[in-house]
Design a protein around this motif. Structure first.
Motif, PDB file in Angstrom:
ATOM      1  N   GLY A   1       5.411 -69.240  -1.881  1.00 11.88           N
ATOM      2  CA  GLY A   1       5.189 -69.326  -0.445  1.00 11.88           C
ATOM      3  C   GLY A   1       4.017 -70.223  -0.108  1.00 11.88           C
ATOM      4  N   VAL A   2       3.690 -70.269   1.180  1.00 14.62           N
ATOM      5  CA  VAL A   2       2.601 -71.096   1.683  1.00 14.62           C
ATOM      6  C   VAL A   2       1.456 -70.187   2.113  1.00 14.62           C
ATOM      7  CG1 VAL A   2       1.947 -72.764   3.470  1.00 14.62           C
ATOM      8  CG2 VAL A   2       4.207 -72.891   2.409  1.00 14.62           C
ATOM      9  N   VAL A   3       0.241 -70.499   1.675  1.00 11.71           N
ATOM     10  CA  VAL A   3      -0.933 -69.683   1.960  1.00 11.71           C
ATOM     11  C   VAL A   3      -1.256 -69.700   3.453  1.00 11.71           C
ATOM     12  CG1 VAL A   3      -3.414 -69.421   1.552  1.00 11.71           C
ATOM     13  CG2 VAL A   3      -1.909 -70.112  -0.326  1.00 11.71           C
ATOM     14  N   ARG A   4      -1.420 -68.497   4.018  1.00 13.58           N
ATOM     15  CA  ARG A   4      -1.882 -68.374   5.404  1.00 13.58           C
ATOM     16  C   ARG A   4      -3.359 -67.990   5.430  1.00 13.58           C
ATOM     17  NH1 ARG A   4       1.048 -64.303   9.455  1.00 13.58           N
ATOM     18  NH2 ARG A   4       0.557 -62.940   7.724  1.00 13.58           N
ATOM     19  N   ASP A   5      -3.757 -66.968   4.614  1.00 15.31           N
ATOM     20  CA  ASP A   5      -5.142 -66.480   4.592  1.00 15.31           C
ATOM     21  C   ASP A   5      -5.587 -66.225   3.163  1.00 15.31           C
ATOM     22  OD1 ASP A   5      -5.309 -66.089   7.505  1.00 15.31           O
ATOM     23  OD2 ASP A   5      -3.929 -64.412   7.165  1.00 15.31           O
ATOM     24  N   LEU A   6      -6.862 -66.492   2.879  1.00 18.98           N
ATOM     25  CA  LEU A   6      -7.477 -66.104   1.615  1.00 18.98           C
ATOM     26  C   LEU A   6      -8.136 -64.752   1.834  1.00 18.98           C
ATOM     27  CD1 LEU A   6      -7.335 -69.312   1.484  1.00 18.98           C
ATOM     28  CD2 LEU A   6      -9.083 -69.077  -0.252  1.00 18.98           C
ATOM     29  N   LEU A   7      -7.822 -63.781   0.993  1.00 18.05           N
ATOM     30  CA  LEU A   7      -8.324 -62.422   1.168  1.00 18.05           C
ATOM     31  C   LEU A   7      -9.474 -62.096   0.219  1.00 18.05           C
ATOM     32  CD1 LEU A   7      -4.891 -60.613   1.650  1.00 18.05           C
ATOM     33  CD2 LEU A   7      -6.418 -61.560   3.392  1.00 18.05           C
TER      34      LEU A   7
ATOM     35  N   LYS B   1      -6.643 -63.333  -4.215  1.00 18.27           N
ATOM     36  CA  LYS B   1      -5.664 -62.634  -3.379  1.00 18.27           C
ATOM     37  C   LYS B   1      -5.498 -63.393  -2.069  1.00 18.27           C
ATOM     38  CE  LYS B   1      -5.399 -58.144  -3.457  1.00 18.27           C
ATOM     39  NZ  LYS B   1      -5.674 -56.703  -3.196  1.00 18.27           N
ATOM     40  N   VAL B   2      -4.225 -63.633  -1.707  1.00 18.96           N
ATOM     41  CA  VAL B   2      -3.903 -64.367  -0.483  1.00 18.96           C
ATOM     42  C   VAL B   2      -2.801 -63.662   0.293  1.00 18.96           C
ATOM     43  CG1 VAL B   2      -4.528 -66.632  -1.471  1.00 18.96           C
ATOM     44  CG2 VAL B   2      -2.155 -65.843  -1.589  1.00 18.96           C
ATOM     45  N   ARG B   3      -2.687 -64.019   1.576  1.00 19.58           N
ATOM     46  CA  ARG B   3      -1.545 -63.618   2.396  1.00 19.58           C
ATOM     47  C   ARG B   3      -0.731 -64.873   2.628  1.00 19.58           C
ATOM     48  NH1 ARG B   3      -4.049 -61.466   6.365  1.00 19.58           N
ATOM     49  NH2 ARG B   3      -3.861 -59.350   5.606  1.00 19.58           N
ATOM     50  N   LEU B   4       0.562 -64.804   2.355  1.00 17.67           N
ATOM     51  CA  LEU B   4       1.451 -65.936   2.578  1.00 17.67           C
ATOM     52  C   LEU B   4       1.934 -65.944   4.022  1.00 17.67           C
ATOM     53  CD1 LEU B   4       3.578 -65.765  -0.703  1.00 17.67           C
ATOM     54  CD2 LEU B   4       1.485 -67.077  -0.264  1.00 17.67           C
ATOM     55  N   GLU B   5       2.521 -67.043   4.453  1.00 15.57           N
ATOM     56  CA  GLU B   5       2.985 -67.176   5.837  1.00 15.57           C
ATOM     57  C   GLU B   5       3.980 -66.092   6.235  1.00 15.57           C
ATOM     58  OE1 GLU B   5       4.255 -71.196   6.467  1.00 15.57           O
ATOM     59  OE2 GLU B   5       2.193 -71.867   6.787  1.00 15.57           O
ATOM     60  N   GLY B   6       4.739 -65.577   5.305  1.00 18.89           N
ATOM     61  CA  GLY B   6       5.699 -64.510   5.604  1.00 18.89           C
ATOM     62  C   GLY B   6       5.084 -63.124   5.614  1.00 18.89           C
ATOM     63  N   GLY B   7       3.766 -63.023   5.366  1.00 23.15           N
ATOM     64  CA  GLY B   7       3.090 -61.735   5.372  1.00 23.15           C
ATOM     65  C   GLY B   7       2.939 -61.105   4.005  1.00 23.15           C
TER      66      GLY B   7
ATOM     67  N   GLY C   1      -2.169 -73.497   3.827  1.00 21.38           N
ATOM     68  CA  GLY C   1      -1.219 -74.609   3.857  1.00 21.38           C
ATOM     69  C   GLY C   1      -0.727 -75.030   2.485  1.00 21.38           C
ATOM     70  N   MET C   2      -1.344 -74.507   1.423  1.00 21.01           N
ATOM     71  CA  MET C   2      -0.924 -74.880   0.069  1.00 21.01           C
ATOM     72  C   MET C   2       0.279 -74.046  -0.361  1.00 21.01           C
ATOM     73  SD  MET C   2      -4.608 -75.169  -1.808  1.00 21.01           S
ATOM     74  CE  MET C   2      -4.035 -76.020  -3.242  1.00 21.01           C
ATOM     75  N   ARG C   3       1.174 -74.672  -1.126  1.00 17.47           N
ATOM     76  CA  ARG C   3       2.315 -73.949  -1.692  1.00 17.47           C
ATOM     77  C   ARG C   3       1.893 -73.372  -3.044  1.00 17.47           C
ATOM     78  NH1 ARG C   3       7.230 -72.871  -0.745  1.00 17.47           N
ATOM     79  NH2 ARG C   3       7.268 -74.114   1.143  1.00 17.47           N
ATOM     80  N   VAL C   4       2.093 -72.055  -3.195  1.00 17.56           N
ATOM     81  CA  VAL C   4       1.650 -71.346  -4.389  1.00 17.56           C
ATOM     82  C   VAL C   4       2.725 -70.359  -4.846  1.00 17.56           C
ATOM     83  CG1 VAL C   4      -0.804 -71.501  -3.772  1.00 17.56           C
ATOM     84  CG2 VAL C   4       0.515 -69.502  -3.063  1.00 17.56           C
ATOM     85  N   ARG C   5       2.509 -69.813  -6.025  1.00 16.47           N
ATOM     86  CA  ARG C   5       3.297 -68.676  -6.512  1.00 16.47           C
ATOM     87  C   ARG C   5       2.329 -67.527  -6.738  1.00 16.47           C
ATOM     88  NH1 ARG C   5       6.635 -72.229 -10.576  1.00 16.47           N
ATOM     89  NH2 ARG C   5       8.279 -72.922  -9.198  1.00 16.47           N
ATOM     90  N   VAL C   6       2.682 -66.360  -6.202  1.00 14.91           N
ATOM     91  CA  VAL C   6       1.829 -65.179  -6.326  1.00 14.91           C
ATOM     92  C   VAL C   6       2.586 -64.062  -7.031  1.00 14.91           C
ATOM     93  CG1 VAL C   6       0.587 -65.743  -4.204  1.00 14.91           C
ATOM     94  CG2 VAL C   6       2.502 -64.144  -4.098  1.00 14.91           C
ATOM     95  N   VAL C   7       1.816 -63.126  -7.588  1.00 13.63           N
ATOM     96  CA  VAL C   7       2.406 -61.891  -8.091  1.00 13.63           C
ATOM     97  C   VAL C   7       1.983 -60.780  -7.130  1.00 13.63           C
ATOM     98  CG1 VAL C   7       0.522 -61.354  -9.701  1.00 13.63           C
ATOM     99  CG2 VAL C   7       2.789 -60.412 -10.102  1.00 13.63           C
ATOM    100  N   ARG C   8       2.971 -60.086  -6.585  1.00 12.40           N
ATOM    101  CA  ARG C   8       2.693 -58.972  -5.684  1.00 12.40           C
ATOM    102  C   ARG C   8       2.310 -57.745  -6.510  1.00 12.40           C
ATOM    103  NH1 ARG C   8       7.719 -58.098  -2.085  1.00 12.40           N
ATOM    104  NH2 ARG C   8       8.625 -57.881  -4.138  1.00 12.40           N
ATOM    105  N   LYS C   9       1.610 -56.800  -5.900  1.00 20.79           N
ATOM    106  CA  LYS C   9       1.161 -55.588  -6.593  1.00 20.79           C
ATOM    107  C   LYS C   9       2.343 -54.886  -7.273  1.00 20.79           C
ATOM    108  CE  LYS C   9      -2.022 -52.320  -7.239  1.00 20.79           C
ATOM    109  NZ  LYS C   9      -3.252 -52.545  -7.968  1.00 20.79           N
ATOM    110  N   GLU C  10       3.436 -54.759  -6.555  1.00 21.74           N
ATOM    111  CA  GLU C  10       4.598 -54.049  -7.105  1.00 21.74           C
ATOM    112  C   GLU C  10       5.317 -54.841  -8.196  1.00 21.74           C
ATOM    113  OE1 GLU C  10       5.775 -55.499  -2.905  1.00 21.74           O
ATOM    114  OE2 GLU C  10       4.021 -54.669  -3.888  1.00 21.74           O
ATOM    115  N   ASP C  11       4.997 -56.121  -8.361  1.00 18.11           N
ATOM    116  CA  ASP C  11       5.627 -56.956  -9.387  1.00 18.11           C
ATOM    117  C   ASP C  11       4.712 -57.210 -10.584  1.00 18.11           C
ATOM    118  OD1 ASP C  11       7.947 -57.212  -7.875  1.00 18.11           O
ATOM    119  OD2 ASP C  11       7.249 -59.032  -6.878  1.00 18.11           O
ATOM    120  N   GLN C  12       3.535 -56.572 -10.618  1.00 21.12           N
ATOM    121  CA  GLN C  12       2.594 -56.842 -11.703  1.00 21.12           C
ATOM    122  C   GLN C  12       3.162 -56.489 -13.071  1.00 21.12           C
ATOM    123  OE1 GLN C  12      -0.969 -54.829 -10.454  1.00 21.12           O
ATOM    124  NE2 GLN C  12      -1.808 -56.686  -9.539  1.00 21.12           N
ATOM    125  N   ARG C  13       3.915 -55.408 -13.175  1.00 19.95           N
ATOM    126  CA  ARG C  13       4.480 -55.006 -14.472  1.00 19.95           C
ATOM    127  C   ARG C  13       5.520 -56.009 -14.969  1.00 19.95           C
ATOM    128  NH1 ARG C  13       5.568 -49.582 -16.194  1.00 19.95           N
ATOM    129  NH2 ARG C  13       3.499 -48.694 -16.396  1.00 19.95           N
TER     130      ARG C  13
END
Length: 83
Positions: A47-53, A64-70, A28-40
């Motif tokens: 997005g909004v956190v759906r699951d903590l991985l 590592k988290v999964r956002l509501e959009g997957g 439910g928290m709003r966060v900013r993540v870096v995706r694997k393909e965007d690390q460089r």
């Protein structure tokens, strides 16, 4: 002032928190993540956190988290607490 009020004040006063501690992140928290393909490039996706991985309590590159959009990525900034 309870613990959640203190955390909200810290977000406002100090800007975004980093996402290295699992205890700071919840669904439910709003966060900013870096995706694997965007690390460089370091591009962040909001997005909004759906699951903590990540199962450990701390990760130096972000939890590592999964956002509501997957979208899956490592948390770099915590923008606001969930509702």
């Amino acid at each position: 002032m309870n613990e959640s009020d203190h955390a909200t004040c810290r977000l406002v006063e100090d800007g975004p928190m980093n996402g290295n501690n699992r205890s700071d992140i919840a669904p439910g928290m709003r966060v900013r993540v870096v995706r694997k393909e965007d690390q460089r490039s370091g591009a962040l996706t909001e997005g909004v956190v759906r699951d903590l991985l990540t199962k450990s309590s701390y990760h130096p590159h972000g939890i590592k988290v999964r956002l509501e959009g997957g979208i899956v990525g490592r948390v770099k900034e915590i923008l606001e607490k969930g509702v």
